[in-house]
Design a protein around this motif. Sequence first.
Motif, mmCIF file in Angstrom:
data_model
loop_
_atom_site.group_PDB
_atom_site.id
_atom_site.type_symbol
_atom_site.label_atom_id
_atom_site.label_comp_id
_atom_site.label_asym_id
_atom_site.label_seq_id
_atom_site.Cartn_x
_atom_site.Cartn_y
_atom_site.Cartn_z
ATOM 1 N N UNK A 129 6.429 -38.271 -19.675
ATOM 2 C CA UNK A 129 5.004 -38.263 -20.301
ATOM 3 C C UNK A 129 4.308 -39.411 -19.788
ATOM 4 N N UNK A 130 5.242 -40.619 -20.289
ATOM 5 C CA UNK A 130 4.433 -42.308 -20.211
ATOM 6 C C UNK A 130 4.227 -42.243 -17.987
ATOM 7 N N UNK A 131 5.387 -41.613 -17.307
ATOM 8 C CA UNK A 131 5.587 -42.066 -15.804
ATOM 9 C C UNK A 131 4.848 -40.823 -15.063
ATOM 10 N N UNK A 132 4.769 -39.862 -15.083
ATOM 11 C CA UNK A 132 4.640 -38.936 -14.548
ATOM 12 C C UNK A 132 2.654 -37.791 -15.174
ATOM 13 N N UNK A 133 3.623 -37.780 -17.102
ATOM 14 C CA UNK A 133 2.298 -37.438 -17.660
ATOM 15 C C UNK A 133 3.460 -35.571 -17.832
ATOM 16 N N UNK A 134 3.376 -35.469 -18.766
ATOM 17 C CA UNK A 134 4.191 -34.168 -19.112
ATOM 18 C C UNK A 134 3.477 -32.587 -18.498
ATOM 19 N N UNK A 135 4.212 -31.130 -18.225
ATOM 20 C CA UNK A 135 3.262 -30.274 -17.437
ATOM 21 C C UNK A 135 2.389 -29.506 -18.854
ATOM 22 N N UNK A 136 1.616 -28.451 -18.489
ATOM 23 C CA UNK A 136 1.009 -27.739 -19.486
ATOM 24 C C UNK A 136 2.199 -26.536 -20.158
ATOM 25 N N UNK A 137 2.270 -26.976 -21.599
ATOM 26 C CA UNK A 137 3.225 -26.480 -22.221
ATOM 27 C C UNK A 137 3.955 -24.640 -22.019
ATOM 28 N N UNK A 138 4.803 -24.704 -22.076
ATOM 29 C CA UNK A 138 4.754 -23.420 -21.710
ATOM 30 C C UNK A 138 4.611 -22.598 -22.952
ATOM 31 N N UNK A 139 4.222 -20.961 -23.776
ATOM 32 C CA UNK A 139 4.834 -20.301 -24.640
ATOM 33 C C UNK A 139 5.843 -19.478 -24.112
ATOM 34 N N UNK A 140 6.294 -19.571 -25.109
ATOM 35 C CA UNK A 140 7.765 -18.570 -24.860
ATOM 36 C C UNK A 140 7.404 -17.136 -25.692
ATOM 37 N N UNK A 141 7.178 -17.148 -26.929
ATOM 38 C CA UNK A 141 6.708 -15.844 -26.969
ATOM 39 C C UNK A 141 5.638 -14.908 -27.086
ATOM 40 N N UNK A 142 4.108 -15.764 -26.155
ATOM 41 C CA UNK A 142 2.760 -14.788 -26.165
ATOM 42 C C UNK A 142 3.307 -14.783 -24.809
ATOM 43 N N UNK A 143 2.230 -13.394 -24.583
ATOM 44 C CA UNK A 143 2.243 -12.891 -22.916
ATOM 45 C C UNK A 143 0.897 -13.515 -22.412
#
Length: 171
Positions: free
Chosen positions: A153-167
């Motif tokens: 998160x500090x170095x390059x930022x986190x990618x968008x959060x990936x849903x696991x159950x929702x389509x």
Amino acid sequence: MADQEYSDAIALLKAGHRKVEELFEQFENASGSGARQKLAHRICVELKIHTAIEEEIFYPAFEGKIEEDLLREAYVEHDGAKVLINDIEAGGPDDDYYDAKVKVLSEEIKHHVHEEEMPSEGMFAQCRKAGDVDLVALRDAMLARKEELMAQAEAEGLPPAQPRALNVATA
Ligand SMILES: [Fe+2]
Ligand SMILES: [Fe+2]
């Protein structure tokens, strides 16, 4: 040592809940769009990391050991939050719905935290009763993953959060 701060995996997760509650409160009291955006970003990063360590490490350890419905609902609740998190991260405090999105996210998280922490029937209470899971080893695994994600998160930022159950389509 960081791991001495938390007695076990559940203590670590509860501390994460308290941290994010405090950030939501700071957001509510903050004025100025720069400060609000900074706080909203910190909330989103905290929640991305918290949901990741729960989904990758904590929840799977209790699969088959606690109520199945409770676990399934937790994944769906996380996904609902992720949709808002990604949306908040993609937008800014000048958007008409920005404050509303952060507010609704805080309400969703409040509900979810209650489901996890509720005495006796809540998820964590069930996890404690499950007995045969090493909560200290889980804490260590989650702390290691958390540190890795914080560095990212500090170095390059986190990618968008990936849903696991929702389509849902992710940006
Ligand atoms: Fe949690
Ligand atoms: Fe959770």
